[in-house]
Motif scaffolding. Structure first.
Motif, PDB file in Angstrom:
ATOM      1  N   GLY A 142       0.820  -1.130  -0.123  1.00 12.21           N
ATOM      2  CA  GLY A 142      -0.040   0.076  -0.032  1.00 12.21           C
ATOM      3  C   GLY A 142       0.795   1.226   0.083  1.00 12.21           C
ATOM      4  N   THR A 143       0.405   2.243   0.619  1.00 11.15           N
ATOM      5  CA  THR A 143       1.214   3.582   0.771  1.00 11.15           C
ATOM      6  C   THR A 143       2.749   2.795   1.409  1.00 11.15           C
ATOM      7  OG1 THR A 143      -0.610   4.632   1.436  1.00 11.15           O
ATOM      8  CG2 THR A 143       1.432   5.647   1.845  1.00 11.15           C
ATOM      9  N   GLY A 184       4.209   1.929  -2.005  1.00  6.50           N
ATOM     10  CA  GLY A 184       3.510   2.922  -2.957  1.00  6.50           C
ATOM     11  C   GLY A 184       3.659   4.190  -2.948  1.00  6.50           C
ATOM     12  N   ALA A 185       3.891   4.754  -1.960  1.00  7.37           N
ATOM     13  CA  ALA A 185       4.252   6.065  -1.604  1.00  7.37           C
ATOM     14  C   ALA A 185       5.364   6.656  -2.516  1.00  7.37           C
ATOM     15  CB  ALA A 185       4.582   6.799   0.166  1.00  7.37           C
ATOM     16  N   GLN A 211       3.924   7.674  -5.705  1.00  3.58           N
ATOM     17  CA  GLN A 211       3.179   8.877  -5.518  1.00  3.58           C
ATOM     18  C   GLN A 211       4.206   9.943  -5.747  1.00  3.58           C
ATOM     19  OE1 GLN A 211       1.246   8.663  -1.773  1.00  3.58           O
ATOM     20  NE2 GLN A 211      -0.331   7.275  -2.530  1.00  3.58           N
ATOM     21  N   ALA A 266      -0.060   3.747 -12.422  1.00  7.17           N
ATOM     22  CA  ALA A 266      -0.110   2.421 -13.198  1.00  7.17           C
ATOM     23  C   ALA A 266       0.876   2.528 -14.382  1.00  7.17           C
ATOM     24  CB  ALA A 266      -1.368   2.240 -13.715  1.00  7.17           C
ATOM     25  N   GLY A 288      -2.495  -2.041  -3.325  1.00  7.31           N
ATOM     26  CA  GLY A 288      -2.829  -1.190  -4.647  1.00  7.31           C
ATOM     27  C   GLY A 288      -1.420  -1.533  -5.488  1.00  7.31           C
ATOM     28  N   ALA A 289      -0.396  -1.531  -4.904  1.00  6.89           N
ATOM     29  CA  ALA A 289       0.841  -1.666  -5.904  1.00  6.89           C
ATOM     30  C   ALA A 289       1.117  -3.140  -6.352  1.00  6.89           C
ATOM     31  CB  ALA A 289       2.100  -1.028  -5.374  1.00  6.89           C
ATOM     32  N   ASN A 339       1.269  -4.124 -10.142  1.00 10.57           N
ATOM     33  CA  ASN A 339       2.303  -3.628 -10.885  1.00 10.57           C
ATOM     34  C   ASN A 339       3.121  -5.073 -11.166  1.00 10.57           C
ATOM     35  OD1 ASN A 339       4.981  -2.911 -11.829  1.00 10.57           O
ATOM     36  ND2 ASN A 339       4.093  -0.670 -11.409  1.00 10.57           N
TER      37      ASN A 339
END
Ligand code: ADP
Length: 505
Positions: free
Chosen positions: A262-263, A306-307, A310, A323, A418-419, A422
């Motif tokens: 995640g983040t 994942g941050a 960002q 993405a 989330g990530a 990938n």
């Protein structure tokens, strides 16, 4: 039905017998930042958003099938957040202090320096920090007028978010929590599985306000909502979000682990019935308690997961979506030997250096943005690799100490978050780990874990079906040659050592 009460939103997901998602609903709720570093939620927002998503799911279910019935409800939640309420009226007595809140950081610095901090670590498995519930509850008892007297008289209840929800959702107004949530309070002895009187005395917390600690798959009460499809349904599964994801990923054997991208990244490794004392400053925590079995886990987190992506998108503007990073990373063969060490907010497990700061090292004249994107994704995988290595070493030492012939190791890393979408990152992770990375088709593993804990209790699933692998999962097999892998890992180690060496202290 799984209620997944997270830090920024409440979600409800209905699963069928095949563990497929039938319906889901989500609602965000307000975050409050009354002072720098402080984070609060309104307990009523947590409750009302949860009730709305549950009702919405039940209503949609009945629209499709007027006879459909929810068989069991499981709850998973943001961990460590503290709620206090009146046992009679059910009214919150203060805002919820969220796990991220740093208001007790100074008080905890003193404990870190005190030898008693090590006693607490041994008993609770947690490294003293403001993050856990204990100091937040102590703060409320000191600062909310009248709370201490109410708590001592047994009229004020304390609970983590699961407790607050169980109390409000059950007809019986059950005041209970599960072992996984209790193990994040820093008030719970993970070896005896009891609230620890000595630690309660240290934090000056009245025992009368604590919830009863139950198993993760256990009857907490029956749902009091008079909503078709929900009335009198047993609430019989409870676990903190990371433990729920570990369970939802089917990691039931020592050595099995999951990582959530995640983040940040959250890694948990099941260590079976052994509570492993980490030599690498990882946390020891309860993984789950089902029937007569208590399983433990090692936990480590990476701050920038994942941050980092960002950061590429929002601070550097070299991506328009997260993405896009996949194709850009794949458009080059390597990073030209460069490494990004994303220690933007210090380094988490297993390095634990709050003073470390980010660095990009080893660039040559041909270095382009594609290489930077690739180095960024690779840095996520290297950090995860460092935590996995630390976990394996801890596990090895714990089992070797007992002269056990079979030392469990990580067969494959289960992934979600989330990530994990990938593909480049997942393949590189498998290459760097030298082991397969397995991504289930249903990445809602947190909710699935809670649904499974509840479904197991009522016999909706048996242990075999609940633990069965997802037929649609994606497996990324390691392809990198050993020599190349060692070379890359050596480069990473040099980069991270450099960052730690040059940190301003
Ligand atoms: P959280 O629960 O911590 O909010 P999520 O599990 O929703 O996090 O994941 C979001 C994070 O994943 C973001 O930091 C985002 O940059 C990253 N992310 C999302 N999709 C991708 C992708 N395809 N490639 C790389 N990173 C991604």
């Amino acid at each position: 039905m799984a209620l997944d009460q997270g830090t920024t939103s409440s979600r409800c997901i209905l699963f069928d017998e095949d563990k497929k998602i039938v319906w889901s609903e989500q609602e965000e709720f307000p975050q409050h930042f009354p002072k720098a570093g402080w984070v609060e939620h309104d307990p009523m927002d947590i409750l009302n958003s949860s009730l709305r998503v549950m009702y919405a799911c039940a209503t949609r279910m009945r629209e499709f099938d007027a006879e459909a019935q929810v068989r069991a409800i499981g709850i998973t939640n943001q961990r460590e957040t503290v709620v206090v309420w009146d046992r009679e009226s059910g009214k919150p007595l203060a805002p919820a202090i969220v796990w991220q809140c740093r208001r007790t950081a100074d008080a905890m610095e003193a404990l870190k320096a005190d030898p008693y901090g090590e006693v607490i670590r041994k008993k609770t498995g947690l490294i003293p920090d403001a993050y856990f519930s204990a100091s937040k509850l102590a703060w409320l008892l000191e600062n909310v007028p009248g709370l201490r007297a109410e708590a001592e008289a047994g009229r004020a209840c304390f609970g983590t978010v699961d407790s607050w929800l169980v109390y409000n959702l059950t007809k019986e107004k059950t005041h209970a929590t599960d072992v996984t949530n209790a193990s994040r309070t820093m008030l719970f002895n993970i070896h005896t599985l009891n609230w620890d009187d000595e630690i309660l005395a240290y934090f000056n917390i009245p025992k009368a306000m604590l919830p009863k600690v139950k198993k993760s798959s256990d009857l907490y009460g029956t749902c009091g909502a008079t909503v078709p499809g929900l009335d009198s349904v047993p609430i019989c599964g409870v676990a903190g979000d990371q433990q729920s994801a570990l369970f939802g990923q089917g990691c039931r054997q020592a050595g099995q682990a999951k990582n959530t991208y995640g983040t940040g990244c959250f890694l948990l490794m099941n260590t079976g019935e052994k509570a492993v004392d980490s030599q690498h400053r990882l946390l020891t925590t309860v993984a789950a308690c089902i029937g007569d079995t208590v399983q433990y886990a090692l936990e480590g987190s990476v701050f920038m997961g994942g941050a980092c992506v960002q950061w590429l998108r929002d601070s550097l503007g070299i991506l328009s979506t997260a993405a896009e990073s996949e194709a850009l990373a794949e458009s080059v063969n390597d990073t030209l030997g460069a490494y990004l060490v994303p220690a933007f907010t210090g380094l988490g497990a297993p390095h634990w250096d709050p003073y470390a700061r980010g660095a990009l090292v080893g660039m040559t004249r041909g270095f382009r943005k594609e290489h930077l994107v690739r180095a960024t994704l690779e840095s996520i995988a290297y950090q995860v690799q460092d935590v996995v290595m630390a976990m394996e070493q801890d596990l090895k030492q714990a089992f070797a100490a007992e002269d056990s012939s079979e030392v469990p190791g990580l067969p494959a890393l289960k992934v979600d978050g989330g990530a994990s979408a990938n593909r480049f990152l997942m393949q590189f992770q498998a290459d760097i780990l030298g082991r397969p990375v397995v991504r289930p088709a249903c990445i809602e593993t947190t909710a699935l874990g809670a649904a499974m804990l509840a479904g197991l209790y009522v016999g909706f699933w048996d242990e075999t079906t609940a633990a069965s692998a997802d037929a649609m999962e994606d497996t990324f097999l390691p392809k990198m040659e050993k020599g190349e892998r060692s070379e890359k890992l050596a480069g990473w180690k040099a980069a991270i050592d450099g960052v730690i060496r040059s940190a301003k202290r």
